[in-house]
Design a protein around this motif. Structure first.
Motif, mmCIF file in Angstrom:
data_model
loop_
_atom_site.group_PDB
_atom_site.id
_atom_site.type_symbol
_atom_site.label_atom_id
_atom_site.label_comp_id
_atom_site.label_asym_id
_atom_site.label_seq_id
_atom_site.Cartn_x
_atom_site.Cartn_y
_atom_site.Cartn_z
ATOM 1 N N GLN A 231 55.172 53.396 74.676
ATOM 2 C CA GLN A 231 54.337 53.218 75.689
ATOM 3 C C GLN A 231 54.721 54.052 76.843
ATOM 4 O OE1 GLN A 231 53.754 48.962 76.593
ATOM 5 N NE2 GLN A 231 52.270 48.635 75.124
ATOM 6 N N GLN A 232 55.956 54.167 76.821
ATOM 7 C CA GLN A 232 56.598 55.041 77.957
ATOM 8 C C GLN A 232 56.687 56.623 77.668
ATOM 9 O OE1 GLN A 232 60.606 53.461 78.189
ATOM 10 N NE2 GLN A 232 59.678 51.602 79.330
ATOM 11 N N LEU A 233 56.330 56.920 76.302
ATOM 12 C CA LEU A 233 56.071 58.579 75.909
ATOM 13 C C LEU A 233 55.120 59.219 76.810
ATOM 14 C CD1 LEU A 233 56.389 58.035 72.072
ATOM 15 C CD2 LEU A 233 58.296 58.786 73.371
ATOM 16 N N PRO A 234 55.193 60.618 76.904
ATOM 17 C CA PRO A 234 54.062 61.431 77.574
ATOM 18 C C PRO A 234 52.980 61.360 77.086
ATOM 19 C CG PRO A 234 56.334 62.644 77.316
ATOM 20 C CD PRO A 234 56.407 61.249 76.524
ATOM 21 N N GLU A 235 51.714 61.482 77.641
ATOM 22 C CA GLU A 235 50.297 61.131 77.214
ATOM 23 C C GLU A 235 50.175 61.948 76.106
ATOM 24 O OE1 GLU A 235 48.196 59.000 77.969
ATOM 25 O OE2 GLU A 235 49.601 57.914 79.164
ATOM 26 N N PRO A 236 50.587 63.494 76.048
ATOM 27 C CA PRO A 236 50.464 64.391 74.790
ATOM 28 C C PRO A 236 50.994 63.781 73.627
ATOM 29 C CG PRO A 236 50.983 65.620 76.815
ATOM 30 C CD PRO A 236 51.082 64.368 76.895
ATOM 31 N N VAL A 237 52.279 63.108 73.582
ATOM 32 C CA VAL A 237 52.674 62.613 72.444
ATOM 33 C C VAL A 237 52.371 61.524 72.089
ATOM 34 C CG1 VAL A 237 54.856 61.803 71.709
ATOM 35 C CG2 VAL A 237 54.901 63.552 73.200
ATOM 36 N N LYS A 238 51.718 60.461 72.902
ATOM 37 C CA LYS A 238 50.976 59.162 72.706
ATOM 38 C C LYS A 238 49.658 59.683 72.111
ATOM 39 C CE LYS A 238 51.193 57.005 76.460
ATOM 40 N NZ LYS A 238 51.046 55.824 77.327
ATOM 41 N N ASP A 239 49.021 60.526 72.660
ATOM 42 C CA ASP A 239 47.732 60.983 72.004
ATOM 43 C C ASP A 239 47.803 61.401 70.467
ATOM 44 O OD1 ASP A 239 46.306 60.212 74.384
ATOM 45 O OD2 ASP A 239 46.325 62.323 75.109
ATOM 46 N N THR A 240 49.006 62.096 70.165
ATOM 47 C CA THR A 240 49.194 62.773 68.886
ATOM 48 C C THR A 240 49.410 61.798 67.866
ATOM 49 O OG1 THR A 240 50.132 64.923 69.801
ATOM 50 C CG2 THR A 240 50.706 64.363 67.664
ATOM 51 N N LEU A 241 50.044 60.673 68.432
ATOM 52 C CA LEU A 241 50.701 59.364 67.536
ATOM 53 C C LEU A 241 49.352 58.837 67.198
ATOM 54 C CD1 LEU A 241 54.138 58.413 68.985
ATOM 55 C CD2 LEU A 241 53.788 59.554 66.947
ATOM 56 N N ALA A 242 48.599 58.593 68.486
ATOM 57 C CA ALA A 242 47.410 57.542 68.129
ATOM 58 C C ALA A 242 46.384 58.284 67.182
ATOM 59 C CB ALA A 242 46.712 57.484 69.568
ATOM 60 N N ASN A 243 46.257 59.721 67.298
ATOM 61 C CA ASN A 243 45.246 60.286 66.555
ATOM 62 C C ASN A 243 45.660 60.802 65.154
ATOM 63 O OD1 ASN A 243 43.350 60.256 68.947
ATOM 64 N ND2 ASN A 243 43.995 62.224 69.879
ATOM 65 N N GLY A 244 46.897 60.656 64.962
ATOM 66 C CA GLY A 244 47.527 60.995 63.697
ATOM 67 C C GLY A 244 47.885 62.433 63.444
ATOM 68 N N LEU A 245 48.548 62.662 62.488
ATOM 69 C CA LEU A 245 48.984 64.075 62.284
ATOM 70 C C LEU A 245 47.981 64.918 61.193
ATOM 71 C CD1 LEU A 245 51.431 66.097 62.348
ATOM 72 C CD2 LEU A 245 52.403 65.140 60.399
ATOM 73 N N ARG A 246 47.454 65.901 61.775
ATOM 74 C CA ARG A 246 46.658 66.525 60.953
ATOM 75 C C ARG A 246 47.055 67.962 60.369
ATOM 76 N NH1 ARG A 246 41.167 64.903 61.902
ATOM 77 N NH2 ARG A 246 41.221 63.341 63.599
ATOM 78 N N ILE A 247 46.917 68.209 59.043
ATOM 79 C CA ILE A 247 47.323 69.212 58.543
ATOM 80 C C ILE A 247 46.031 70.044 58.072
ATOM 81 C CG2 ILE A 247 48.680 70.086 56.845
ATOM 82 C CD1 ILE A 247 50.215 67.446 56.800
ATOM 83 N N PRO A 248 45.580 71.198 58.779
ATOM 84 C CA PRO A 248 44.636 72.121 58.261
ATOM 85 C C PRO A 248 45.133 72.897 56.962
ATOM 86 C CG PRO A 248 45.804 73.105 60.201
ATOM 87 C CD PRO A 248 46.481 71.700 59.974
ATOM 88 N N LEU A 249 44.056 72.702 55.893
ATOM 89 C CA LEU A 249 44.135 73.284 54.891
ATOM 90 C C LEU A 249 43.185 74.432 54.714
ATOM 91 C CD1 LEU A 249 44.489 70.100 52.600
ATOM 92 C CD2 LEU A 249 46.264 71.367 53.295
ATOM 93 N N GLY A 250 42.118 74.619 55.348
ATOM 94 C CA GLY A 250 41.413 75.649 55.301
ATOM 95 C C GLY A 250 40.780 76.230 54.138
ATOM 96 N N GLY A 251 40.494 75.296 52.846
ATOM 97 C CA GLY A 251 40.050 75.531 51.753
ATOM 98 C C GLY A 251 40.999 76.356 50.896
ATOM 99 N N SER A 252 42.133 76.396 51.136
ATOM 100 C CA SER A 252 43.228 77.137 50.542
ATOM 101 C C SER A 252 43.397 76.656 48.979
ATOM 102 C CB SER A 252 44.622 77.323 51.289
ATOM 103 O OG SER A 252 45.047 76.231 51.684
ATOM 104 N N TYR A 253 43.275 75.214 48.969
ATOM 105 C CA TYR A 253 43.279 74.373 47.799
ATOM 106 C C TYR A 253 41.901 74.020 47.168
ATOM 107 C CZ TYR A 253 48.349 74.108 49.377
ATOM 108 O OH TYR A 253 49.414 74.690 49.532
#
Length: 298
Positions: A231-253
């Motif tokens: 809860q004490q982390l900066p807002e951008p970091v908390k948003d990243t953790l809340a929304n999850g880690l996204r890995i774009p693949l772009g149809g490469s697979y």
């Protein structure tokens, strides 16, 4: 003169007699042809009626055979230990060949001739069986090669098919008290009545969820401290953790697969190596746009 007349009369009579005798035989011939045609038509109609009458039990018997094959396949899954035994590699070779034999039997009775454009394809499906080179087995291998089974478990895998796209979700549990989801989105393209192409667009690791009831008493203090720290982390970091880690693949697979069986309860697909995946329906999509949106590539 009389002789001439007599001869002419005789000749005329002879001609008439000859004409009459030559004209009379065709009559029975025409009657005989009409009789044969009528008799043939009656035989054809009788054969059609008999064939239709015989077709009803045949269709019923085939449907009973299909339902029996479905039940037999589900029983084989359960006898082999189900999804848990599959992902942990506890299924024997005998159980594998038994399941594959039943899969082949059911595929032979596929009731959907064009499954790639069938409305049955849309909905939420749960993975029951997959081979060694499928995305499901690769995800399971990735998890269990890096973590011991006592630390991490793959509890279930499902996929939602809707509007020419898929969302596959692997539900992972850590130490039986932390739940996490690995999500893979992809795009579907119809390549034919049986064949489809799947292009992977994005992978996402969701923020973990702690099952507080499953946390041991001695660890609850640490859990409270970790929650306070987050809860004490900066807002951008908390948003990243809340929304999850996204890995774009772009149809490469991408991968190609064939739908070998589809009805309202079971979906069977095979990859380019012929390895089967079996899924059972969890819920039906209310949309039927799969028929409208998916088109063949020319």
């Amino acid at each position: 003169m009389a002789l001439t007349q007599h001869c002419s009369v005789s000749a005329t009579s002879a001609v008439r007699l000859s004409f009459s005798s030559s004209a009379s035989p065709p009559l029975p011939t025409r009657v005989s042809l009409n009789f044969h045609k009528s008799h043939t038509r009656r035989m054809i109609c009788r054969a059609m009626v008999q064939e239709a009458a015989q077709g009803i039990p045949s269709v019923y018997a085939r449907e009973m055979e299909r339902l029996s094959a479905k039940e037999s396949l589900i029983l084989a899954f359960n006898d082999a230990g189900g999804f848990e035994a599959l992902v942990t590699g506890k299924i024997t070779d005998l159980q594998k060949i038994d399941v594959n034999e039943r899969i082949t039997t059911l595929e032979r009775l596929n009731p959907t001739p064009r499954p790639t454009t069938s409305p049955y394809l849309e909905g939420r499906w749960s993975f029951e069986w997959f081979g060694s080179n499928t995305p499901g087995s690769l995800a399971a291998r990735l998890i269990f090669e890096r973590f011991p089974s006592s630390f991490v478990s793959l509890s279930s895998m499902d996929i939602v098919i809707k509007d020419a796209s898929t969302t596959a979700t692997a539900n992972v549990k850590l130490l039986n008290m932390i739940e996490n989801k690995v999500i893979l989105t992809s795009k579907l393209t119809v390549e034919g009545p049986l064949r489809m192409k799947e292009e992977y667009l994005e992978g996402m690791l969701e923020s973990p969820t702690v099952i507080e009831e499953a946390v041991p008493e001695q660890l609850r203090g640490l859990l409270g401290q970790a929650t306070t720290t987050l809860q004490q982390l900066p807002e951008p970091v908390k948003d990243t953790l809340a929304n999850g880690l996204r890995i774009p693949l772009g149809g490469s697979y991408q991968r190609f697969f064939m739908i070998s069986y589809l009805d309202d309860e079971i979906l069977i697909v095979r990859d380019t190596l012929g390895v089967p995946e079996v899924l059972t329906r969890v819920e039906t999509s209310s949309s039927s746009s799969v028929v409208e949106n998916l088109e063949y590539n020319s």
